[in-house]
Design an enzyme around this catalytic site. Structure first.
Site, PDB file in Angstrom:
ATOM      1  N   LYS A  71       0.812  -1.234   0.000  1.00 56.39           N
ATOM      2  CA  LYS A  71       0.000   0.000   0.000  1.00 56.39           C
ATOM      3  C   LYS A  71       0.838   1.275   0.000  1.00 56.39           C
ATOM      4  CE  LYS A  71      -4.290  -1.513   2.233  1.00 56.39           C
ATOM      5  NZ  LYS A  71      -5.182  -1.288   3.371  1.00 56.39           N
ATOM      6  N   ASP A 107     -10.067   3.353   2.161  1.00 55.34           N
ATOM      7  CA  ASP A 107     -10.209   2.827   3.532  1.00 55.34           C
ATOM      8  C   ASP A 107     -10.877   3.851   4.458  1.00 55.34           C
ATOM      9  OD1 ASP A 107      -9.182   0.287   3.147  1.00 55.34           O
ATOM     10  OD2 ASP A 107      -7.128   0.857   3.643  1.00 55.34           O
ATOM     11  N   MET A 228     -11.439  -2.742  13.455  1.00 54.36           N
ATOM     12  CA  MET A 228     -11.215  -2.889  12.005  1.00 54.36           C
ATOM     13  C   MET A 228     -11.005  -4.350  11.613  1.00 54.36           C
ATOM     14  SD  MET A 228      -8.864   0.075  10.533  1.00 54.36           S
ATOM     15  CE  MET A 228      -9.125   1.791  10.833  1.00 54.36           C
TER      16      MET A 228
HETATM   17  P1  NDP Z   1       0.244  -2.566   9.937  1.00 49.64           P
HETATM   18  O1  NDP Z   1       1.105  -3.783   9.915  1.00 49.64           O
HETATM   19  O2  NDP Z   1       0.592  -1.386   9.106  1.00 49.64           O
HETATM   20  O3  NDP Z   1       0.091  -2.055  11.480  1.00 49.64           O
HETATM   21  C1  NDP Z   1      -0.137  -2.972  12.523  1.00 49.64           C
HETATM   22  C2  NDP Z   1      -0.411  -2.202  13.814  1.00 49.64           C
HETATM   23  O4  NDP Z   1      -0.768  -3.160  14.820  1.00 49.64           O
HETATM   24  C3  NDP Z   1       0.790  -1.416  14.347  1.00 49.64           C
HETATM   25  O5  NDP Z   1       0.306  -0.249  14.966  1.00 49.64           O
HETATM   26  C4  NDP Z   1       1.374  -2.390  15.380  1.00 49.64           C
HETATM   27  O6  NDP Z   1       2.086  -1.750  16.422  1.00 49.64           O
HETATM   28  C5  NDP Z   1       0.111  -2.989  15.949  1.00 49.64           C
HETATM   29  N1  NDP Z   1       0.312  -4.306  16.569  1.00 49.64           N
HETATM   30  C6  NDP Z   1       0.551  -5.479  15.937  1.00 49.64           C
HETATM   31  N2  NDP Z   1       0.644  -6.488  16.842  1.00 49.64           N
HETATM   32  C7  NDP Z   1       0.477  -5.917  18.065  1.00 49.64           C
HETATM   33  C8  NDP Z   1       0.469  -6.438  19.393  1.00 49.64           C
HETATM   34  N3  NDP Z   1       0.646  -7.732  19.641  1.00 49.64           N
HETATM   35  N4  NDP Z   1       0.258  -5.579  20.425  1.00 49.64           N
HETATM   36  C9  NDP Z   1       0.043  -4.261  20.178  1.00 49.64           C
HETATM   37  N5  NDP Z   1       0.044  -3.715  18.940  1.00 49.64           N
HETATM   38  C10 NDP Z   1       0.246  -4.538  17.891  1.00 49.64           C
HETATM   39  O7  NDP Z   1      -1.223  -3.109   9.546  1.00 49.64           O
HETATM   40  P2  NDP Z   1      -2.453  -2.276   8.949  1.00 49.64           P
HETATM   41  O8  NDP Z   1      -2.462  -0.947   9.588  1.00 49.64           O
HETATM   42  O9  NDP Z   1      -2.444  -2.367   7.477  1.00 49.64           O
HETATM   43  O10 NDP Z   1      -3.710  -3.153   9.456  1.00 49.64           O
HETATM   44  C11 NDP Z   1      -4.086  -3.178  10.825  1.00 49.64           C
HETATM   45  C12 NDP Z   1      -5.349  -4.007  10.980  1.00 49.64           C
HETATM   46  O11 NDP Z   1      -6.452  -3.378  10.327  1.00 49.64           O
HETATM   47  C13 NDP Z   1      -5.227  -5.395  10.355  1.00 49.64           C
HETATM   48  O12 NDP Z   1      -5.793  -6.329  11.251  1.00 49.64           O
HETATM   49  C14 NDP Z   1      -6.064  -5.325   9.107  1.00 49.64           C
HETATM   50  O13 NDP Z   1      -6.654  -6.562   8.790  1.00 49.64           O
HETATM   51  C15 NDP Z   1      -7.131  -4.311   9.519  1.00 49.64           C
HETATM   52  N6  NDP Z   1      -7.674  -3.617   8.356  1.00 49.64           N
HETATM   53  C16 NDP Z   1      -9.011  -3.743   8.116  1.00 49.64           C
HETATM   54  C17 NDP Z   1      -9.588  -3.111   7.053  1.00 49.64           C
HETATM   55  C18 NDP Z   1     -11.044  -3.280   6.810  1.00 49.64           C
HETATM   56  O14 NDP Z   1     -11.504  -2.947   5.710  1.00 49.64           O
HETATM   57  N7  NDP Z   1     -11.810  -3.734   7.789  1.00 49.64           N
HETATM   58  C19 NDP Z   1      -8.799  -2.269   6.110  1.00 49.64           C
HETATM   59  C20 NDP Z   1      -7.393  -2.171   6.475  1.00 49.64           C
HETATM   60  C21 NDP Z   1      -6.872  -2.853   7.544  1.00 49.64           C
HETATM   61  P3  NDP Z   1       3.685  -1.414  16.295  1.00 49.64           P
HETATM   62  O15 NDP Z   1       3.790  -0.173  15.456  1.00 49.64           O
HETATM   63  O16 NDP Z   1       4.106  -1.192  17.708  1.00 49.64           O
HETATM   64  O17 NDP Z   1       4.314  -2.612  15.650  1.00 49.64           O
END
Ligand code: NDP
Length: 291
Positions: A71, A107, A228
């Protein structure tokens, strides 16, 4: 499916894509709209993204969605990126018209529609806490500020990432106040206490796991929760919220709304109402697509 020489091709670029629900819902919408088109999943590795875009041009593919991990990287490879996607720093939809590839991000509008339809929530003059600071959180932050939120907090496991995100977006929205912090302690409790809406934009729950931290007692009793993440039968966060008496919805509505917005960009018409959501729910019922 009746493929012909005239069939228009759409698709999704990502890695992995096998789990994506977009082919199921987009093909159903194309069919029910009577459009001679097909939507195909394309697994594209990071190092092949540029070649894949050249392929879109060469093969005349009309439009694609873009998902993890492309993305952000795709922005630099397009002819044009619309101002909203540029501000977000990520593209989830590409339109191919007259030899030009234009990037959009649906989104944010998807989230706003899901909040309105699933929770009756409108962000204008409201206080919102976003959990997470990745790509989905970026789209949420821009959309919520654009919709007139009074205050937005971003809480992330890595607090520096939350601070950077807020620092980038803040200058564009002088009418909104901001906070950023980590995912625990007094700062989190204080933000939860003043939030009208909490949005989970982390990937917690994707594998069916419970939220490891969530100080429910700190949350205002009137707050609503939007997760989400989506899953057949609802996510652990939504189920726990419901059991504690909070209104909550999972990310299916956002998935569908961002897909409907992409469909409209490609075809110039909205898909038939409710078709995408009904198809996913029916397939979940029959257990034919991943939950
Ligand atoms: P990214 O990989 O860009 O970001 C992931 C985020 O989750 C970061 O802020 C990360 O924190 C945090 N994170 C991951 N694991 C943990 C944990 N164990 N404890 C605390 N924080 C955690 O992913 P996206 O932003 O692209 O997607 C995020 C979610 O949103 C996904 O589950 C995706 O499926 C969902 N989504 C849903 C959509 C929909 O249409 N419903 C559209 C887009 C996304 P850190 O920075 O500290 O690593």
């Amino acid at each position: 499916m009746n493929l012909r020489g005239t069939t228009q091709v759409f698709g999704i670029l990502g890695d992995p894509v096998a789990h994506s629900l977009s082919p199921v819902m987009q093909n159903e919408a194309l069919r029910q709209a009577g459009i001679d088109g097909v939507y195909v999943p394309f697994r594209v590795r990071r190092e092949d993204l540029q070649a894949a875009l050249a392929g879109l041009r060469a093969l005349g593919i009309k439009g694609v969605n873009v998902t993890i991990p492309h993305k952000e990287a795709v922005c630099a490879l397009l002819d044009e990126v619309d101002p909203e996607a540029r501000l977000i720093g990520a593209v989830n939809t590409i339109v191919h018209r007259d030899g030009r590839l234009t990037g959009h991000n649906t989104d944010g509008v998807g989230l706003l529609r899901a909040l309105a339809e699933d929770l009756g929530f409108h962000p204008g003059r409201r206080r919102i806490l976003i959990l997470g600071a990745g790509g989905a959180a970026r789209a949420a932050l821009v959309a919520l500020c654009r919709a007139g939120a009074e205050w937005v907090g971003v809480a992330n496991r890595n607090p520096a990432r939350a601070e950077t995100l807020v620092g980038e977006i803040r200058p564009n929205f002088p009418g909104t106040t901001f906070a950023s912090h980590g995912m625990e302690g007094e700062e989190l409790n204080s933000s939860l206490g003043q939030a009208d809406l909490v949005v989970n934009a982390t990937s917690i729950g994707l594998k069916g796991e419970e939220f490891p931290f969530f100080p429910w007692a700190a949350l205002s009793r009137e707050a609503v929760i939007y997760d989400m993440v989506y899953a057949r039968g609802g996510t652990p966060l939504v189920r726990t919220a419901g059991a504690k008496g909070f209104r909550a919805a999972d990310g299916l509505g956002m998935l569908v709304a961002q897909g409907e917005a992409a469909f409209a960009l490609w075809t110039g018409q909205p898909p038939p109402s409710g078709v995408m959501r009904r198809r996913i729910l029916a397939d979940w019922e029959r257990q034919e697509v991943p939950g």
